[in-house]
Design a protein around this motif. Sequence first.
Motif, PDB file in Angstrom:
ATOM      1  N   GLN A 123       0.838  -1.201   0.000  1.00 24.91           N
ATOM      2  CA  GLN A 123       0.000   0.000   0.000  1.00 24.91           C
ATOM      3  C   GLN A 123       0.871   1.248   0.000  1.00 24.91           C
ATOM      4  O   GLN A 123       1.227   1.762   1.031  1.00 24.91           O
ATOM      5  N   LYS A 124       1.211   1.697  -1.184  1.00 26.97           N
ATOM      6  CA  LYS A 124       2.125   2.829  -1.314  1.00 26.97           C
ATOM      7  C   LYS A 124       1.412   4.180  -1.441  1.00 26.97           C
ATOM      8  O   LYS A 124       1.988   5.209  -1.234  1.00 26.97           O
ATOM      9  N   ASN A 125       0.123   4.154  -1.784  1.00 29.29           N
ATOM     10  CA  ASN A 125      -0.575   5.435  -1.975  1.00 29.29           C
ATOM     11  C   ASN A 125      -1.317   5.862  -0.712  1.00 29.29           C
ATOM     12  O   ASN A 125      -1.394   5.123   0.258  1.00 29.29           O
ATOM     13  N   ASN A 126      -1.856   7.060  -0.748  1.00 31.04           N
ATOM     14  CA  ASN A 126      -2.557   7.603   0.413  1.00 31.04           C
ATOM     15  C   ASN A 126      -4.043   7.277   0.425  1.00 31.04           C
ATOM     16  O   ASN A 126      -4.770   7.789   1.261  1.00 31.04           O
ATOM     17  N   ASP A 127      -4.484   6.435  -0.511  1.00 36.48           N
ATOM     18  CA  ASP A 127      -5.891   6.062  -0.550  1.00 36.48           C
ATOM     19  C   ASP A 127      -6.209   4.906   0.392  1.00 36.48           C
ATOM     20  O   ASP A 127      -7.332   4.442   0.438  1.00 36.48           O
ATOM     21  N   PHE A 128      -5.227   4.440   1.137  1.00 36.36           N
ATOM     22  CA  PHE A 128      -5.392   3.304   2.045  1.00 36.36           C
ATOM     23  C   PHE A 128      -5.881   3.794   3.405  1.00 36.36           C
ATOM     24  O   PHE A 128      -5.319   4.723   3.980  1.00 36.36           O
ATOM     25  N   LYS A 129      -6.919   3.142   3.918  1.00 34.18           N
ATOM     26  CA  LYS A 129      -7.458   3.513   5.231  1.00 34.18           C
ATOM     27  C   LYS A 129      -8.121   2.291   5.854  1.00 34.18           C
ATOM     28  O   LYS A 129      -8.790   1.520   5.151  1.00 34.18           O
ATOM     29  N   VAL A 130      -7.934   2.122   7.146  1.00 33.57           N
ATOM     30  CA  VAL A 130      -8.571   1.043   7.886  1.00 33.57           C
ATOM     31  C   VAL A 130      -9.282   1.652   9.093  1.00 33.57           C
ATOM     32  O   VAL A 130      -8.717   2.495   9.787  1.00 33.57           O
ATOM     33  N   THR A 131     -10.512   1.224   9.312  1.00 41.07           N
ATOM     34  CA  THR A 131     -11.249   1.633  10.511  1.00 41.07           C
ATOM     35  C   THR A 131     -11.736   0.377  11.228  1.00 41.07           C
ATOM     36  O   THR A 131     -11.928  -0.668  10.601  1.00 41.07           O
ATOM     37  N   VAL A 132     -11.919   0.477  12.525  1.00 38.36           N
ATOM     38  CA  VAL A 132     -12.413  -0.647  13.317  1.00 38.36           C
ATOM     39  C   VAL A 132     -13.521  -0.145  14.235  1.00 38.36           C
ATOM     40  O   VAL A 132     -13.478   0.993  14.705  1.00 38.36           O
ATOM     41  N   SER A 133     -14.519  -1.001  14.464  1.00 38.66           N
ATOM     42  CA  SER A 133     -15.635  -0.622  15.326  1.00 38.66           C
ATOM     43  C   SER A 133     -16.227  -1.869  15.973  1.00 38.66           C
ATOM     44  O   SER A 133     -15.861  -2.997  15.628  1.00 38.66           O
ATOM     45  N   ASN A 134     -17.156  -1.634  16.875  1.00 35.23           N
ATOM     46  CA  ASN A 134     -17.919  -2.703  17.508  1.00 35.23           C
ATOM     47  C   ASN A 134     -17.015  -3.806  18.072  1.00 35.23           C
ATOM     48  O   ASN A 134     -17.284  -4.985  17.891  1.00 35.23           O
ATOM     49  N   ILE A 135     -15.952  -3.412  18.752  1.00 31.13           N
ATOM     50  CA  ILE A 135     -15.038  -4.382  19.346  1.00 31.13           C
ATOM     51  C   ILE A 135     -15.644  -4.897  20.643  1.00 31.13           C
ATOM     52  O   ILE A 135     -16.068  -4.126  21.492  1.00 31.13           O
ATOM     53  N   LYS A 136     -15.665  -6.217  20.769  1.00 28.55           N
ATOM     54  CA  LYS A 136     -16.205  -6.848  21.976  1.00 28.55           C
ATOM     55  C   LYS A 136     -15.189  -7.854  22.490  1.00 28.55           C
ATOM     56  O   LYS A 136     -14.736  -8.720  21.749  1.00 28.55           O
ATOM     57  N   TYR A 137     -14.841  -7.710  23.757  1.00 24.89           N
ATOM     58  CA  TYR A 137     -13.903  -8.626  24.402  1.00 24.89           C
ATOM     59  C   TYR A 137     -14.672  -9.573  25.307  1.00 24.89           C
ATOM     60  O   TYR A 137     -15.582  -9.167  26.005  1.00 24.89           O
ATOM     61  N   ALA A 138     -14.312 -10.833  25.270  1.00 28.59           N
ATOM     62  CA  ALA A 138     -14.826 -11.826  26.215  1.00 28.59           C
ATOM     63  C   ALA A 138     -13.605 -12.377  26.960  1.00 28.59           C
ATOM     64  O   ALA A 138     -12.530 -11.788  26.887  1.00 28.59           O
ATOM     65  N   LYS A 139     -13.739 -13.498  27.610  1.00 29.31           N
ATOM     66  CA  LYS A 139     -12.657 -14.020  28.443  1.00 29.31           C
ATOM     67  C   LYS A 139     -11.336 -14.135  27.676  1.00 29.31           C
ATOM     68  O   LYS A 139     -10.372 -13.469  28.011  1.00 29.31           O
ATOM     69  N   ASN A 140     -11.256 -14.982  26.685  1.00 29.08           N
ATOM     70  CA  ASN A 140     -10.022 -15.177  25.922  1.00 29.08           C
ATOM     71  C   ASN A 140     -10.224 -14.917  24.436  1.00 29.08           C
ATOM     72  O   ASN A 140      -9.518 -15.488  23.596  1.00 29.08           O
ATOM     73  N   GLU A 141     -11.203 -14.087  24.114  1.00 28.17           N
ATOM     74  CA  GLU A 141     -11.449 -13.819  22.706  1.00 28.17           C
ATOM     75  C   GLU A 141     -12.024 -12.425  22.497  1.00 28.17           C
ATOM     76  O   GLU A 141     -12.401 -11.747  23.445  1.00 28.17           O
ATOM     77  N   ALA A 142     -12.065 -12.043  21.244  1.00 26.76           N
ATOM     78  CA  ALA A 142     -12.632 -10.740  20.879  1.00 26.76           C
ATOM     79  C   ALA A 142     -13.213 -10.842  19.478  1.00 26.76           C
ATOM     80  O   ALA A 142     -12.828 -11.707  18.679  1.00 26.76           O
ATOM     81  N   THR A 143     -14.137  -9.946  19.196  1.00 29.52           N
ATOM     82  CA  THR A 143     -14.672  -9.799  17.846  1.00 29.52           C
ATOM     83  C   THR A 143     -14.606  -8.318  17.488  1.00 29.52           C
ATOM     84  O   THR A 143     -14.607  -7.455  18.377  1.00 29.52           O
ATOM     85  N   ALA A 144     -14.541  -8.061  16.210  1.00 31.64           N
ATOM     86  CA  ALA A 144     -14.501  -6.674  15.748  1.00 31.64           C
ATOM     87  C   ALA A 144     -15.021  -6.614  14.323  1.00 31.64           C
ATOM     88  O   ALA A 144     -14.913  -7.577  13.558  1.00 31.64           O
ATOM     89  N   GLN A 145     -15.569  -5.472  13.983  1.00 31.64           N
ATOM     90  CA  GLN A 145     -15.930  -5.188  12.602  1.00 31.64           C
ATOM     91  C   GLN A 145     -14.920  -4.163  12.113  1.00 31.64           C
ATOM     92  O   GLN A 145     -14.676  -3.168  12.797  1.00 31.64           O
ATOM     93  N   TRP A 146     -14.331  -4.462  10.961  1.00 27.65           N
ATOM     94  CA  TRP A 146     -13.372  -3.499  10.435  1.00 27.65           C
ATOM     95  C   TRP A 146     -13.598  -3.312   8.957  1.00 27.65           C
ATOM     96  O   TRP A 146     -14.212  -4.142   8.297  1.00 27.65           O
ATOM     97  N   GLU A 147     -13.156  -2.156   8.476  1.00 30.62           N
ATOM     98  CA  GLU A 147     -13.345  -1.814   7.074  1.00 30.62           C
ATOM     99  C   GLU A 147     -12.024  -1.377   6.479  1.00 30.62           C
ATOM    100  O   GLU A 147     -11.241  -0.687   7.136  1.00 30.62           O
ATOM    101  N   ALA A 148     -11.786  -1.801   5.257  1.00 29.08           N
ATOM    102  CA  ALA A 148     -10.576  -1.419   4.535  1.00 29.08           C
ATOM    103  C   ALA A 148     -10.988  -0.650   3.280  1.00 29.08           C
ATOM    104  O   ALA A 148     -11.883  -1.076   2.553  1.00 29.08           O
TER     105      ALA A 148
END
Length: 155
Positions: free
Chosen positions: A54-79
């Motif tokens: 990813q050499k250009n400036n059009d690259f972006k990552v966002t993350v949301s709705n992160i949920k942690y449990a005992k030994n795990e997690a879930t997340a929604q992310w967008e590229a």
Amino acid sequence: MKNVIEKFYEAFNNKDAKTMISFYNDDIVFKDPAFGTLKGEQAKNMWLMLCQSQKNNDFKVTVSNIKYAKNEATAQWEAFYIFSKTGRKVHNKINGHFIFKDNTIISHIDDFNLHKWAKQALGFKGWLLGGTSFFKDKLQKQTNTLLKTFEKNQR
């Protein structure tokens, strides 16, 4: 363990693969529709390859709705990025699932709609073939070949 996922995706947004893989256990197992299953160094090298590509400036990552449990997690992310082979804009929505061991990520599974991704990245060809197992198999073969070439060049 808390905030690991936030830091992981913040590093990805900054194209900082070294920080990303510092959160991975040496026995990491990664799985997604584009690469299939990658283990250990292969999974780590995938992030190095993706960040370096990813050499250009059009690259972006966002993350949301992160949920942690005992030994795990879930997340929604967008590229958001430009697919280099076609120059087409891609906005991929991904669901991530993480399992932790010894305060590191031991399992990382990303799930996304490969057909939607293919339509964005490849246009008509992706619309036509992107939902087939033939396409998925061919894509995984191609991405793994790219990864093997990347790994050889890193030595």
